[in-house]
Design an enzyme around this catalytic site. Structure first.
Site, PDB file in Angstrom:
ATOM      1  N   GLY A   1       0.818  -1.201   0.000  1.00 15.42           N
ATOM      2  CA  GLY A   1       0.000   0.000   0.000  1.00 15.42           C
ATOM      3  C   GLY A   1       0.858   1.259   0.000  1.00 15.42           C
ATOM      4  N   SER A   2       0.380   2.296   0.661  1.00 13.24           N
ATOM      5  CA  SER A   2       0.955   3.636   0.499  1.00 13.24           C
ATOM      6  C   SER A   2       2.338   3.824   1.099  1.00 13.24           C
ATOM      7  CB  SER A   2      -0.001   4.682   1.069  1.00 13.24           C
ATOM      8  OG  SER A   2      -1.185   4.733   0.305  1.00 13.24           O
ATOM      9  N   THR A   3       2.798   2.937   1.991  1.00 11.25           N
ATOM     10  CA  THR A   3       4.171   3.081   2.470  1.00 11.25           C
ATOM     11  C   THR A   3       5.161   2.905   1.320  1.00 11.25           C
ATOM     12  OG1 THR A   3       4.209   0.744   3.113  1.00 11.25           O
ATOM     13  CG2 THR A   3       3.665   2.344   4.835  1.00 11.25           C
TER      14      THR A   3
END
Length: 640
Positions: free
Chosen positions: A292-294
């Site tokens: 995801g966004s990491t």
């Protein structure tokens, strides 16, 4: 027929020659046996006369980076029998049975075995010193008390997935297995002579070969940081009841793992009590999932290094989605973020904005950076069971795959890959190989025999780009989606992650892996912490679930590591109802009149004591407190 004298002499001569040759051969044979094989045959003979009792070597201690013992051996005597030396087998079995909790029949069977020696187990294995002394006092012929040991883990489940566990004599999991040959040492023994009937003989040359203890292994782990991490992970599990949870803390400047934990966990001494998958799958290095966004940190670093974006002066409009090759890729915020700078794209974790960055880079460049940051292959950490993660084959990457990869969907990573890569992004651009074994120490002299040094894999981005990445991620915490990781007094940077899980080949709308990766201080990172929680019940956002866990870990870990608070940091963007925080000034030594003359409206004052000069104050200068908090001052005179 008469035999002539000449014939007789010839025959006698031949017989003499034959005798001489025979004696010569015999002499040569005896010489060969004595001179060439004498030592070997003597040793074989002695071996047939000798009986040995083995003494187990003490397994090496495992300690943390500060010398705190995490695993060590405790002396536990063990009983052996030399059957041929046991004169009264029935009487011996009867005497030992009640002491060892074994039946006379089983003991008698052991005492009558046709073997050199027999371990009287289970009852006689690893007995207490008191029981050993009691058995010695019985003075039973053929019964020997030998030294054995038992592995002890004083902190229970702490760092279990790193330490692993042992069997009777060897490591079976974790560093106990990885470094078994260096930890286990070399066993010793005591031997004595016996006659043909196996009876012990007076032996002035009784041999004792002492065991050589295993080496002490010093880990990179910090026991205090490990305890903090596990405490917060337990709290998160209690609150959200996830399928699993992991946390890793690392020194971003070396690759040294300061802490590593996962839930569910196990006790190394009682590993048999849990499902083998719990200890066979070390989740921080084994678990693979879409980050995801990491993962956007990687796209950001690549775009900055390639000078594809100006974060502060370039704008992007987000209507809430972007269309790529007929596919509509949505932002997490319904309706989008509208017009924003690219710094705000990072702060807001805006998917369409990162798709634009990925498109500017192109698939060859983006995937080149992804691989340079270490994704798609093992990091090489010195633990067993690491997985590779999964990347798209470049030839199969189309516009949609490029777009989804840019915001962390479609790529599969392990937690250790993620924290190692982000460490490189914020430490000046250096990708280090992570490791947990720091030093090998001689158990008697304390001499360091070998020490692992940080291993630089490659320079991925420039130091200048790394500064930009740190600054942007600090802004994420102060101004954006990572606000729950904000820590007064320290400059914290980080990134949230909320990734849909793939269930039965499809993205589940109800199950997510939520995560947060944070580091501090942002101007000179000393620790980076990654937390990922699989399918928390209720709220499923990384900024809400995982960010507070990282904040709490760093709040206690940073002071322990000796990291000084910063005097300046980005102001946190307040949410509705939040009170701003301010720094407590230094009032010690000032007079009351000076204080009221200079004092602004940020604090309330209460005083105690007599005099006109401030001797002490609470909270102390430099503390960050909500605006309007009370400062208590203690008054007196300067001369006491």
């Amino acid at each position: 027929m008469k035999i002539s004298q000449v014939t007789v002499r010839k025959r006698l001569f031949l017989i003499l020659i034959g005798v001489i040759v025979a004696f010569g051969i015999l002499a040569l044979r005896l010489g060969y046996v004595q001179l060439w094989n004498g030592a070997k045959l003597s040793q074989m003979a002695e071996d047939s006369w000798r009986r040995e009792i083995e003494f187990t070597a003490k397994r090496g201690d495992i300690v943390d980076r500060n010398g705190v013992k995490l695993a060590y051996d405790v002396s536990m005597p063990t009983l052996y029998a030399v059957p041929v030396q046991v004169k009264d087998k029935k009487g011996t079995a009867a005497a030992l049975a009640p002491l060892l909790g074994m039946t006379e029949e089983k003991l008698y069977g052991m005492l009558t075995k046709n073997e050199k020696d027999v371990r009287l187990q289970p009852g006689g294995r690893r007995i207490s010193p008191e029981l050993a002394n009691q058995i010695r006092a019985l003075n039973l012929p053929g019964i020997v008390v030998a030294e054995d040991s038992k592995r002890f883990y004083p902190y229970g489940t702490l760092a279990a997935n790193i330490l692993g566990f042992t069997g009777y004599s060897d490591g079976l999991n974790g560093v106990e297995l990885k470094y078994n040959d260096l930890l286990k040492g070399i066993n010793g023994n005591i031997s004595s002579l016996v006659d043909a009937a196996g009876n012990k003989m007076p032996d002035p040359a009784q041999k004792y070969d002492p065991p050589r203890d295993g080496l002490t292994l010093e880990l990179t782990i910090d026991q205090t940081v490990q305890s903090i991490v596990e405490r917060e992970l337990d709290q998160a599990v209690l609150q959200y009841q996830p399928n699993s949870a992991i946390a890793i803390a690392m020194d971003p400047n070396t690759g040294e793992v300061l802490a590593m934990a996962s839930r569910p966990t196990f006790h190394p001494s009682n590993y048999q009590d849990v499902d083998p998958m719990v200890y066979n799958r070390n989740l921080p290095i084994w678990m693979t999932y879409e980050p995801g966004s990491t993962f956007k940190i990687i796209t950001l670093a690549a775009a900055l290094e390639e000078k594809k974006v100006d974060l502060k002066n370039e704008y992007f409009f987000d209507p809430g989605y972007t269309e790529v090759a007929g596919a509509k890729l949505r932002c997490w915020k319904k309706g989008g973020h509208g017009s924003q700078t690219f710094l705000e794209v990072v702060e807001n974790s805006c998917n369409p904005g990162f798709v634009a960055l990925g498109q500017r880079l192109g698939k060859e460049t983006l995937f080149s950076y992804i691989k340079d940051f270490g994704f798609g292959k093992k990091t090489g950490i010195d633990l067993i069971g690491e997985e590779n993660g999964i990347l798209f084959n470049l030839k199969n990457v189309g516009p949609v795959e490029l777009a989804t990869t840019s915001f962390g969907q479609g790529v599969s990573v392990t937690p250790i890959q993620q924290i190692t890569a982000v460490s490189a992004a914020i430490n000046g651009g250096k990708l280090f190989k992570p490791y947990v074994a720091k030093k090998w120490i001689h158990p008697d002299t304390g001499m360091v025999l070998e020490e692992n040094q940080p291993e630089l894999v490659r320079q991925v981005i420039s130091p200048e780009t790394s500064v930009q990445v740190r600054s942007a991620l600090e802004s994420v915490v102060a101004q954006g989606t990572g606000g729950n990781a904000f820590l007064d007094g320290y400059r914290v940077g980080g990134k949230t992650g909320t990734a849909q899980k793939v269930v039965n080949g499809r993205y589940s709308p109800n199950e997510h892996i939520v995560s947060f990766i944070g580091f501090a201080p942002a101007d000179d990172p000393q620790i980076v912490v990654y937390v990922a929680i699989d399918n928390p019940q209720g709220i499923q956002f990384g900024g809400v679930v995982a960010a507070p866990v990282v904040r709490n870990i760093m709040a206690d870990a940073l002071p322990h590591l000796g990291v000084e608070p910063r005097k300046e940091q980005l102001n946190k963007e307040l949410k509705p109802g939040e009170t701003p925080t301010v720094t407590v000034p230094n009032l010690v030594g000032k007079t009351v009149s000076d204080i009221y003359e200079d004092m602004n409206m940020n604090f309330q004052l209460t005083s105690s004591g007599k005099g006109n000069t401030v001797l002490r104050q609470a909270p102390e200068a430099g503390a960050r407190v909500p605006k309007g908090s009370i400062i208590r001052i203690y008054l007196g005179s300067e001369d006491g």
